[in-house]
Write an enzyme that holds these catalytic residues in place. Structure first.
Site, PDB file in Angstrom:
ATOM      1  CE1 TYR A 124      50.373  -3.031 -10.107  1.00 36.08           C
ATOM      2  CE2 TYR A 124      50.934  -0.706 -10.193  1.00 36.08           C
ATOM      3  CZ  TYR A 124      51.152  -2.001 -10.598  1.00 36.08           C
ATOM      4  OH  TYR A 124      52.151  -2.270 -11.498  1.00 36.08           O
ATOM      5  CE  LYS A 128      53.816  -3.469  -8.778  1.00 31.92           C
ATOM      6  NZ  LYS A 128      54.507  -4.719  -9.150  1.00 31.92           N
TER       7      LYS A 128
END
Length: 219
Positions: A124, A128
């Site tokens: 994750y 990003k």
């Protein structure tokens, strides 16, 4: 005072919806791009339903806007796979930024996450970080990258960890002091108001965290 026009992508999400709301409350025209219908009936808000796989078809909507807000995001469980997750959180965000730049947009605002790092072992946070890097290389006059912790607000869908976090976030925040303050949970509405105030405020690429959100978004 001249009315400004802004474009919000991901306008039905927790933060995107708040950004649309507060831009309109300030008297701005808002072009809200999303896959679904908005809940807003404000006459200043234009709901534009799009196919994010063909954003090039909607180039006209990016023209003559004073700023673009990218509030897109999903979860692996909702997307169905890591590849599908990356399609939303990298490909769609990057294509949005490119369309904005091609249309002459100077100011871009992007939501990622505290801890975003393209070299992270966490999928994750790595995702990003990658989208941050790709968009920062495009050359916007002003790029505001917002890195919040857990977002607090009325989500349409909520995972167990998010549900628990929403219940006990005041207690969590008490222990996040000093350098850890950037990990504090933040209300989506506070973040949205801060994003609006930081848009175009500084030239170049700037990163904003919890204390920045509180400074600009709490009043």
């Amino acid at each position: 005072m001249t009315t400004k026009t802004f474009l919000v992508v991901g306008s039905t999400g927790l933060v995107g919806e708040m950004v649309v709301k507060h831009l309109a409350l300030e008297g701005n025209k808002v072009k809200a791009l999303s896959r679904n219908n908005l809940s807003s009936s404000d006459p200043l808000v234009e709901n534009i339903k799009v196919d994010f796989d063909r954003l090039d078809l909607y180039q006209e909507h990016f023209k003559q806007v004073d700023g673009v807000y990218i509030c897109l995001g999903t979860t692996i469980s909702k997307a169905g796979s890591e590849e599908a997750f990356k399609r939303v959180d990298i490909d769609y965000c990057l294509e949005t930024a490119k369309q904005a730049l091609n249309a002459g947009v100077k100011n871009l605002s992007l939501i990622t996450s505290v801890g975003a790092d393209s070299s992270s072992s966490n999928f994750y946070l790595r995702t990003k970080g990658i989208v941050e890097n790709k968009i920062s290389q495009l050359g916007f006059s002003s790029l505001s990258i917002h890195r919040p912790g857990l977002l607090i607000g009325p989500r349409k869908e909520m995972r167990l960890a998010e549900f628990l976090g929403q219940k006990i976030y005041p207690l969590i925040n008490l222990f996040l002091l000093g350098n850890l303050s950037k990990f504090k949970c933040i209300k989506a509405e506070v973040l949205a108001r801060a994003m609006i105030k930081y848009s175009g405020l500084e030239q170049g690429t700037h990163y904003y965290f919890y204390n920045d959100f509180i400074e600009k978004g709490s009043n």
